[in-house]
Design a protein around this motif. Sequence first.
Motif, short mmCIF file in Angstrom:
data_model
loop_
_atom_site.label_atom_id
_atom_site.label_comp_id
_atom_site.label_asym_id
_atom_site.label_seq_id
_atom_site.Cartn_x
_atom_site.Cartn_y
_atom_site.Cartn_z
N GLY A 38 0.47 -0.72 -0.30
CA GLY A 38 0.29 0.13 0.02
C GLY A 38 0.88 1.57 -0.05
N CYS A 39 1.71 1.85 0.52
CA CYS A 39 3.18 2.34 0.63
C CYS A 39 4.18 2.36 0.26
N GLY A 40 4.50 0.60 1.40
CA GLY A 40 6.15 0.41 1.55
C GLY A 40 6.81 1.75 2.05
N ALA A 42 5.74 1.60 6.28
CA ALA A 42 5.57 0.75 6.84
C ALA A 42 4.44 2.38 8.01
N CYS A 44 0.70 2.26 6.11
CA CYS A 44 -1.07 1.97 6.32
C CYS A 44 -0.87 0.30 6.07
N GLY A 45 0.40 -0.08 7.31
CA GLY A 45 -0.79 -1.85 7.59
C GLY A 45 -1.53 -2.72 6.26
N CYS A 47 0.86 -4.66 4.53
CA CYS A 47 1.41 -5.83 4.23
C CYS A 47 1.59 -6.56 5.67
N CYS A 59 6.79 -4.73 4.42
CA CYS A 59 7.52 -4.17 3.16
C CYS A 59 8.69 -2.98 4.01
S1 FES Z 1 2.77 -1.63 2.86
FE1 FES Z 1 1.71 0.13 4.04
S2 FES Z 1 2.79 0.05 5.61
FE2 FES Z 1 3.87 -1.93 4.18
#
Ligand code: FES
Lengths: 153, 720
Positions: A38-40, A42, A44-45, A47, A59
Amino acid sequence: MLYKLKVNGKAQEVEAEPGTPLLWVIRDELDLTGTKFGCGVAACGACTVHFQGAPIRSCSFPIDAVGDNEITTIEGLEDKTAKVVQAAWNEKDVVQCGYCQSGQIMSAVGLLKQNPSPSDAEIEAAMQGNVCRCATYVRIKDAIKTAAKNLEA
Amino acid sequence: MSQTISRRGFLKSAAAGSAVMMVGLNAGGLLAVGSGDVVVNPFVSINQEGEITVVIKHFEMGQGTTTGLTTLVAEELDADWQKMKIDFAPADGIRYKNLFFGAQLTGGSTAIANSYMQYREAGAMARDLLVRSASAAWGVSPNQIQIRNGVISAGNKTAHFGEFVKEAMALKPIDKPITKTPDQFNLIGKLKLPRKDSQAKTTGQAMFSMDVKLPGMLYVAIHRSPKFGGKVSSLNLDDAKKIGGFVDAKPLANKAGVAVYAKNTWEAFKARDALKVSWDFSGAETRGTEEMRAEYTRLVDEPAMFNGLPTTKEAANIAMQDAEHLVEADFQFPFLSHAPMEPLNCVIEKTPNGVRFHDGCQGPSLVQGVVAYVLGLEQAQVEVKTYYAGGSFGRRANVNADYHVEAALAFQAYGGQTPVKLVWSREDDIRGGYYRPMSLHRAKIGLDAKGQLLGWDHHVAAQPIMKGTPFEAMVVHNGIDHTSVEGLSDTLYQVPNMSMGVSDFKSVIPVLWWRSVGHSHTAFVMESLMDMAAAKAKRDPVALRLSLLDQADAKGQRMANTIKAARDMANWKEGDKRGFASHFSFNTYVAVVADVSVKAKQVHVDKLYIAVDCGVAINPDVIKAQMEGGAGYALGAIARNEVTLDKGEVIEANFPQYQPTRLGDMPEIEVEIVRSNEAPTGVGEPAVPPTGPAIANAIYAVTGVRITDLPMTKAGFTFS
Ligand code: FES
Ligand code: FES
């Protein structure tokens, strides 16, 4: 480099560049696509997976740091807490687009394992890092409370 | 599991010769059935096991279409909900077009509204065939046949749907099936039917295009210009080549970026970041947000370029000459990113006949048209396989098919043989444009001593969304892009002497419809002004709104009833320190009461009461979910989201700078669906417009601070 991993109870060998985030190994190499990007960073959660039973953001977790610790993804959830949480999610029809929901469920299961009857503030603290752009939060809270109640019973 | 999406696909199973009954309507409204007609616009198939597959012509981004369209068919069929399966339609702009748009496209909160009779008739058709088949097989008259909850019966005989498939295929369909009257509904508006996509989405099994992996596929990230409108002038691969999985890098044919190919997603991102590109910025945007705001101000200081209503600015001002109360304000709105949870991506591969996309595809017709043009193919040579979409909020429906074109160009640049998966990072998403346009509204309204409106002088400066696109003829009139003024110029309030000036401009910053489009700002302006007017005239804000609606008019009456429903649900009393707003959009009426608490400028929205009239409520729980989700989506956006630029470069990069609504921000939400037998209307967007102003009006009621410049953090508020 060759890495030996234990994912969902299975020993796996994967070839990856050192420093590769666990997320991309899980998704692109092991084809366990229930865990999402989702964001890479940490934030958005999406992953979220379990590392020795506790939620981590895959991620931002390098493959080198996994060692022989047990990794569980959404595909590997099978204990009672997980089943009760998933059932509550279905009962409340939490999902909309669904893309965040693997991560939401991994965080919720992690929370209830460690704290079977969380207060509102504890739910908030545990789930604040999991973004849902569809804003299904009202039902996420509701489902966690339902699951907690059902676990007690 | 019956609730997971059928992967077989009806075409395949039909081609394999299994006895599958197809029912559907062709473009002319004619019905067809039987194996010979398999390719004629099918919506419903029934197999010998009695499983019913509904072919979903709209994509599922979470709004509930798979459940909604399936409900319509199940209702007319009197089917067992557990036996209903879904399959997404292939790209076919004739058979699967949105009946409102004439193209296969989801948007404007129309999925249920345009399909309501089409899917019911498809279900009714199937039912009629089952009845006649059973009647022939059992030798009883059709009116002795009953169907309930997936069971066909006559006297002591019972059967499930699959038992008459062969007989049904031999029958001729009737021309116009008889659909139920609302009093005969068993499912519509009645039961809480479990969502069709819930099981797959709670076990990680639901397939998004992000999860597609084809043999030999390369992963592509695009290195794009840091300033909108920049063109590649040269590139240096030296550092990218040091990245392990790096394969190659090639400028896209349109010079808008460089495609970086790698063996997996992570290496593609890393190599993309390592790539050195020099850019030609001669056509690029080089201004910052402040300079752009100054330009918007200059535009509203000058006479409007276009006039959207018959009343002139002069006439509106003459009407307000003797006003007892004048309210004047400027309202400013930032660029907003849609930020769907699944970053944009798609897979493109070669087929014997052309190419195939794997995509959570919102507008197959748009993709076919644009990609065919770009690759020099016929539209029919561009196939689309649709997957679940991880949100959209408008972003995936783009007349430029931007990410599909990127994928097509990357595929072509690599030789047009190797499958390519294009993946955007979150940074690509937040910085990638196609924003909700920035805008500035300047408004002046005048009221008489009784609080009745005398006139309204309005001027909007906004970048148009649809000017210069194929939708121009539909949406742009007298120079005015309706998406800049919708909700204002066509308000249900009886506003005498309203003038509506619009000034616009071209820009290389791409803009797009964002959940509720123009209403995302016009409702904020309208409903803030109503609140300001009520405060000035010392009128109750709810009573003032009711007095401005023409309740002899059907729409005015439905809006008034919705307002009263919210008022009564929240137990609203004159003088309450809470916020109210209502708005009509996408043919749906929504009214919101907001309760907030504010401590030292820290705001928490405690509760929202939302009343909605969307015609016949097909799946009440899905409607409720869309009200909750729409309100939650609006909340973070008005509270703290903006995309800003410095020297043409976007400052915000990822969620830490573009903070979405989080669980702790979320209020309690109570929803009331106003009973209606009118045709169903949209629910995906209409909760967004009134939520922002209801919260702003509540903050005013509690603090006395009037917020006119969004996001609200600009006024010094924080949210938790
Ligand atoms: S991809 Fe968003 S927290 Fe890991
Ligand atoms: S369900 Fe769509 S992001 Fe959570």
